[in-house]
Design a protein around this motif. Structure first.
Motif, short mmCIF file in Angstrom:
data_model
loop_
_atom_site.label_atom_id
_atom_site.label_comp_id
_atom_site.label_asym_id
_atom_site.label_seq_id
_atom_site.Cartn_x
_atom_site.Cartn_y
_atom_site.Cartn_z
N ALA A 73 0.85 -1.20 0.00
CA ALA A 73 0.00 0.00 0.00
C ALA A 73 0.87 1.24 0.00
O ALA A 73 0.60 2.21 -0.72
CB ALA A 73 -0.94 0.00 1.20
N HIS A 74 1.94 1.22 0.79
CA HIS A 74 2.85 2.36 0.83
C HIS A 74 3.50 2.56 -0.53
O HIS A 74 3.58 3.68 -1.04
CB HIS A 74 3.92 2.16 1.91
N ARG A 75 3.96 1.47 -1.12
CA ARG A 75 4.60 1.56 -2.44
C ARG A 75 3.63 2.11 -3.47
O ARG A 75 3.99 2.96 -4.28
CB ARG A 75 5.12 0.20 -2.88
N ARG A 76 2.38 1.65 -3.42
CA ARG A 76 1.36 2.15 -4.35
C ARG A 76 1.14 3.65 -4.17
O ARG A 76 1.05 4.40 -5.13
CB ARG A 76 0.05 1.40 -4.15
N ARG A 77 1.07 4.10 -2.90
CA ARG A 77 0.89 5.53 -2.63
C ARG A 77 2.07 6.34 -3.15
O ARG A 77 1.90 7.39 -3.76
CB ARG A 77 0.71 5.78 -1.13
N VAL A 78 3.27 5.82 -2.92
CA VAL A 78 4.46 6.52 -3.39
C VAL A 78 4.46 6.61 -4.91
O VAL A 78 4.71 7.67 -5.49
CB VAL A 78 5.75 5.83 -2.89
N LEU A 79 4.14 5.52 -5.58
CA LEU A 79 4.12 5.53 -7.04
C LEU A 79 3.00 6.42 -7.57
O LEU A 79 3.19 7.13 -8.57
CB LEU A 79 3.98 4.10 -7.59
N ALA A 113 8.87 4.63 -16.34
CA ALA A 113 10.19 4.02 -16.51
C ALA A 113 11.01 4.17 -15.24
O ALA A 113 11.69 3.22 -14.82
CB ALA A 113 10.91 4.67 -17.70
N LEU A 114 10.95 5.33 -14.60
CA LEU A 114 11.68 5.53 -13.34
C LEU A 114 11.15 4.61 -12.25
O LEU A 114 11.91 4.07 -11.45
CB LEU A 114 11.58 6.99 -12.89
N ALA A 115 9.84 4.43 -12.21
CA ALA A 115 9.24 3.57 -11.19
C ALA A 115 9.70 2.12 -11.34
O ALA A 115 9.71 1.37 -10.36
CB ALA A 115 7.72 3.65 -11.25
N CYS A 116 10.09 1.73 -12.54
CA CYS A 116 10.55 0.35 -12.77
C CYS A 116 12.01 0.13 -12.40
O CYS A 116 12.47 -1.01 -12.36
CB CYS A 116 10.33 -0.03 -14.24
N LEU A 117 12.73 1.22 -12.13
CA LEU A 117 14.13 1.07 -11.74
C LEU A 117 14.23 0.51 -10.33
O LEU A 117 13.38 0.80 -9.49
CB LEU A 117 14.84 2.43 -11.76
N PRO A 118 15.29 -0.24 -10.04
CA PRO A 118 15.52 -0.64 -8.65
C PRO A 118 15.70 0.61 -7.79
O PRO A 118 16.20 1.64 -8.26
CB PRO A 118 16.83 -1.44 -8.73
N GLU A 119 15.29 0.52 -6.55
CA GLU A 119 15.30 1.68 -5.64
C GLU A 119 16.65 2.35 -5.58
O GLU A 119 16.75 3.58 -5.61
CB GLU A 119 14.83 1.24 -4.24
N GLU A 120 17.74 1.57 -5.51
CA GLU A 120 19.05 2.18 -5.36
C GLU A 120 19.44 2.99 -6.61
O GLU A 120 20.11 4.01 -6.51
CB GLU A 120 20.13 1.14 -5.01
N ARG A 154 24.73 5.20 -14.34
CA ARG A 154 24.94 4.74 -15.71
C ARG A 154 23.99 3.58 -16.04
O ARG A 154 23.36 3.57 -17.10
CB ARG A 154 26.40 4.31 -15.91
N TYR A 155 23.88 2.61 -15.13
CA TYR A 155 22.97 1.48 -15.37
C TYR A 155 21.53 1.96 -15.49
O TYR A 155 20.77 1.49 -16.34
CB TYR A 155 23.07 0.43 -14.26
N ALA A 156 21.15 2.90 -14.64
CA ALA A 156 19.78 3.43 -14.68
C ALA A 156 19.53 4.15 -16.00
O ALA A 156 18.47 3.96 -16.63
CB ALA A 156 19.54 4.37 -13.51
N MET A 157 20.48 4.97 -16.42
CA MET A 157 20.29 5.71 -17.67
C MET A 157 20.23 4.76 -18.86
O MET A 157 19.43 4.95 -19.78
CB MET A 157 21.39 6.75 -17.85
N ASP A 158 21.04 3.71 -18.85
CA ASP A 158 20.98 2.70 -19.92
C ASP A 158 19.60 2.05 -19.95
O ASP A 158 19.01 1.87 -21.02
CB ASP A 158 22.05 1.62 -19.73
#
Length: 173
Positions: A73-79, A113-120, A154-158
């Motif tokens: 629920a928290h993740r959904r609210r954040v997204l 697309a940003l939401a699909c990135l790993p948190e770090e 770099r990995y995120a931008m790729d």
């Protein structure tokens, strides 16, 4: 708790716990994950014995399920908040930044697309792009080496580039 005691506890209660957790969450994958988490916690508690093992295990299983619900629920609210913010930023995309998408759709595509990135990776991207911080400062904030911050960026931008670049038939990325 000695390993043979945990194994005996598992053998005695796992089938009923599985059915109980499955009835709560309705997903076999989530059920198996929660059941595993439950017994990992039992092992980590280092108790010699449990006064009422059945009550303890069912209560702990329910608590793990409720924790999972709260996290989701928290993740959904954040997204949802994040997507709302990206919609408000749509005015900053007068021209399409993503070929084939008008400004507001670009903002939503970027948010997804940003939401699909790993948190770090998402944290580094946010600090770099929106807060305009150096990798050295990001490293201090996140308590990671500067090279790690740079590589996560770099990995995120790729990954964002792959996600946001439309497929062109016969064209290699």
């Amino acid at each position: 708790m000695p390993p043979d005691s945990v194994a005996a506890l598992y053998d005695a209660h796992a089938p009923a716990l599985y059915r109980f957790i499955l009835s709560l969450c309705g997903s076999e994958a989530d059920t198996l994950d929660l059941l595993q988490d439950l017994f990992v916690r039992v092992v980590r508690q280092r108790r010699e014995t449990l006064e009422d093992p059945q009550a303890f295990l069912f209560r702990a299983a329910r608590n793990l399920f409720l924790d999972q619900l709260r996290r989701r629920a928290h993740r959904r609210r954040v997204l949802d908040d994040y997507e709302g913010e990206m919609k408000s930023l749509a005015s900053h995309f007068p021209e399409s930044a993503v070929p084939g998408l008008p400004g507001p759709e670009t903002a939503l595509a970027v948010a997804r697309a940003l939401a699909c990135l790993p948190e770090e990776q998402r944290a580094v991207v946010h600090l770099k792009i929106w807060e305009n911080l150096t990798f050295a400062r990001i490293a201090e904030i996140l308590d990671i080496p500067a090279n790690t911050a740079a590589s996560r960026y770099r990995y995120a931008m790729d990954r964002l580039r792959r996600t946001l670049t439309p497929e062109i038939p016969g064209h290699a990325r």
